[in-house]
Enzyme design. Structure first.
Site, PDB file in Angstrom:
ATOM      1  N   ASP A 218      43.768  71.051 -23.951  1.00 54.65           N
ATOM      2  CA  ASP A 218      43.010  71.067 -22.542  1.00 54.65           C
ATOM      3  C   ASP A 218      41.723  71.278 -22.779  1.00 54.65           C
ATOM      4  O   ASP A 218      41.350  72.052 -23.468  1.00 54.65           O
ATOM      5  CB  ASP A 218      43.910  72.179 -21.908  1.00 54.65           C
ATOM      6  CG  ASP A 218      43.398  71.809 -20.224  1.00 54.65           C
ATOM      7  OD1 ASP A 218      44.452  71.704 -19.585  1.00 54.65           O
ATOM      8  OD2 ASP A 218      42.368  71.908 -19.874  1.00 54.65           O
TER       9      ASP A 218
ATOM     10  N   ASN B 231      52.782  71.614 -13.103  1.00 57.45           N
ATOM     11  CA  ASN B 231      52.144  71.653 -11.602  1.00 57.45           C
ATOM     12  C   ASN B 231      52.711  70.335 -11.344  1.00 57.45           C
ATOM     13  O   ASN B 231      52.626  68.949 -11.769  1.00 57.45           O
ATOM     14  CB  ASN B 231      50.754  71.728 -11.657  1.00 57.45           C
ATOM     15  CG  ASN B 231      50.468  73.059 -12.176  1.00 57.45           C
ATOM     16  OD1 ASN B 231      50.945  74.073 -12.093  1.00 57.45           O
ATOM     17  ND2 ASN B 231      49.030  73.412 -13.004  1.00 57.45           N
TER      18      ASN B 231
ATOM     19  N   GLN C   8      48.830  70.096  -8.637  1.00 60.62           N
ATOM     20  CA  GLN C   8      48.687  69.212  -9.744  1.00 60.62           C
ATOM     21  C   GLN C   8      47.105  68.466  -9.561  1.00 60.62           C
ATOM     22  O   GLN C   8      47.015  68.060  -8.132  1.00 60.62           O
ATOM     23  CB  GLN C   8      49.901  68.313  -9.535  1.00 60.62           C
ATOM     24  CG  GLN C   8      49.811  67.206 -10.683  1.00 60.62           C
ATOM     25  CD  GLN C   8      50.679  66.191 -10.909  1.00 60.62           C
ATOM     26  OE1 GLN C   8      51.893  66.419  -9.592  1.00 60.62           O
ATOM     27  NE2 GLN C   8      50.903  65.219 -11.652  1.00 60.62           N
TER      28      GLN C   8
ATOM     29  N   HIS D 148      52.272  66.098 -17.000  1.00 66.05           N
ATOM     30  CA  HIS D 148      52.070  66.686 -18.427  1.00 66.05           C
ATOM     31  C   HIS D 148      52.511  68.159 -18.385  1.00 66.05           C
ATOM     32  O   HIS D 148      52.745  68.698 -16.995  1.00 66.05           O
ATOM     33  CB  HIS D 148      50.630  66.913 -18.354  1.00 66.05           C
ATOM     34  CG  HIS D 148      49.630  67.403 -17.073  1.00 66.05           C
ATOM     35  ND1 HIS D 148      49.432  66.508 -15.997  1.00 66.05           N
ATOM     36  CD2 HIS D 148      49.229  68.639 -16.743  1.00 66.05           C
ATOM     37  CE1 HIS D 148      49.088  67.249 -15.147  1.00 66.05           C
ATOM     38  NE2 HIS D 148      48.891  68.372 -15.562  1.00 66.05           N
TER      39      HIS D 148
ATOM     40  N   HIS E  19      52.175  72.013 -19.524  1.00 67.39           N
ATOM     41  CA  HIS E  19      51.040  72.924 -20.102  1.00 67.39           C
ATOM     42  C   HIS E  19      51.902  73.826 -20.991  1.00 67.39           C
ATOM     43  O   HIS E  19      52.785  74.513 -20.672  1.00 67.39           O
ATOM     44  CB  HIS E  19      50.454  73.800 -19.027  1.00 67.39           C
ATOM     45  CG  HIS E  19      49.446  73.075 -18.006  1.00 67.39           C
ATOM     46  ND1 HIS E  19      47.972  72.946 -18.108  1.00 67.39           N
ATOM     47  CD2 HIS E  19      49.747  72.288 -17.168  1.00 67.39           C
ATOM     48  CE1 HIS E  19      47.657  72.166 -17.053  1.00 67.39           C
ATOM     49  NE2 HIS E  19      48.601  72.009 -16.388  1.00 67.39           N
TER      50      HIS E  19
HETATM   51  P1  AMP Z   1      46.873  70.020 -13.307  1.00 72.26           P
HETATM   52  O1  AMP Z   1      46.927  68.635 -13.100  1.00 72.26           O
HETATM   53  O2  AMP Z   1      46.431  70.945 -12.299  1.00 72.26           O
HETATM   54  O3  AMP Z   1      48.210  70.589 -13.940  1.00 72.26           O
HETATM   55  O4  AMP Z   1      45.838  70.101 -14.657  1.00 72.26           O
HETATM   56  C1  AMP Z   1      45.315  69.305 -15.259  1.00 72.26           C
HETATM   57  C2  AMP Z   1      44.564  69.844 -16.544  1.00 72.26           C
HETATM   58  O5  AMP Z   1      44.267  68.702 -17.332  1.00 72.26           O
HETATM   59  C3  AMP Z   1      43.473  70.806 -16.425  1.00 72.26           C
HETATM   60  O6  AMP Z   1      44.181  72.160 -16.987  1.00 72.26           O
HETATM   61  C4  AMP Z   1      42.471  70.097 -16.949  1.00 72.26           C
HETATM   62  O7  AMP Z   1      41.756  71.056 -17.610  1.00 72.26           O
HETATM   63  C5  AMP Z   1      43.180  69.079 -17.925  1.00 72.26           C
HETATM   64  N1  AMP Z   1      42.207  67.905 -18.373  1.00 72.26           N
HETATM   65  C6  AMP Z   1      41.582  67.139 -17.599  1.00 72.26           C
HETATM   66  N2  AMP Z   1      41.142  66.125 -18.180  1.00 72.26           N
HETATM   67  C7  AMP Z   1      41.352  66.350 -19.508  1.00 72.26           C
HETATM   68  C8  AMP Z   1      40.856  65.403 -20.625  1.00 72.26           C
HETATM   69  N3  AMP Z   1      40.256  64.523 -20.492  1.00 72.26           N
HETATM   70  N4  AMP Z   1      41.555  66.087 -21.921  1.00 72.26           N
HETATM   71  C9  AMP Z   1      41.953  67.312 -21.740  1.00 72.26           C
HETATM   72  N5  AMP Z   1      42.472  67.773 -20.761  1.00 72.26           N
HETATM   73  C10 AMP Z   1      42.168  67.308 -19.636  1.00 72.26           C
END
Ligand code: AMP
Ligand code: ZN
Length: 112
Positions: free
Chosen positions: A32, A86, A93, A99, A101
């Site tokens: 991440d 999420n 999300q 994805h 985590h």
């Molecule tokens: P969520 O959609 O809330 O579950 O989280 C999206 C996650 O993607 C967050 O923890 C961001 O830090 C991560 N994220 C967003 N863009 C990138 C990227 N280009 N590379 C790695 N992680 C990313």
């Protein structure tokens, strides 16, 4: 299917260079960008699915879960780990490509 303007499609399919923690024909894992724990890795299917609700293939679901175990092992999450998916607005999300985590490396607060 791969979605044109999706950041995780681009990462998962090699359009944006990224060091993979784990890769199979169907799934990749990468760290991440904004880690919330010493170990914070994301597991994504190579195909575009907005949310877990859109995946109906039990084999793909199993492959994602196997990837969770592999990533925890590869990253050395010896004391355990947390897995989070999420989903949509109430789930918080932000990136609409499914994805998972995997968080580890510190004691995470209980959800209760
Ligand atoms: P969520 O959609 O809330 O579950 O989280 C999206 C996650 O993607 C967050 O923890 C961001 O830090 C991560 N994220 C967003 N863009 C990138 C990227 N280009 N590379 C790695 N992680 C990313
Ligand atoms: Zn995508």
């Amino acid at each position: 299917m791969i979605k044109e303007d999706c950041i995780f499609c681009k990462i998962a399919n090699g359009e944006i260079p990224c060091k993979f923690v784990y890769e199979t024909d169907d799934v990749v894992a990468f760290d991440d960008l904004n880690p919330q724990a010493p170990i914070h890795t994301l597991i994504v299917p190579k195909q575009h699915f907005e949310t877990i609700e859109d995946v109906n293939d039990p084999e793909l679901l199993a492959k994602l879960m196997l990837a969770v175990k592999e990533v925890a092992k590869i990253k050395g999450a010896k004391n355990g780990f947390r897995t989070v998916i999420n989903t949509k607005e109430d789930g918080g999300q932000e990136v609409f490509h499914l994805h998972i985590h995997v968080l580890a490396g510190r004691k995470l607060k209980s959800l209760g």
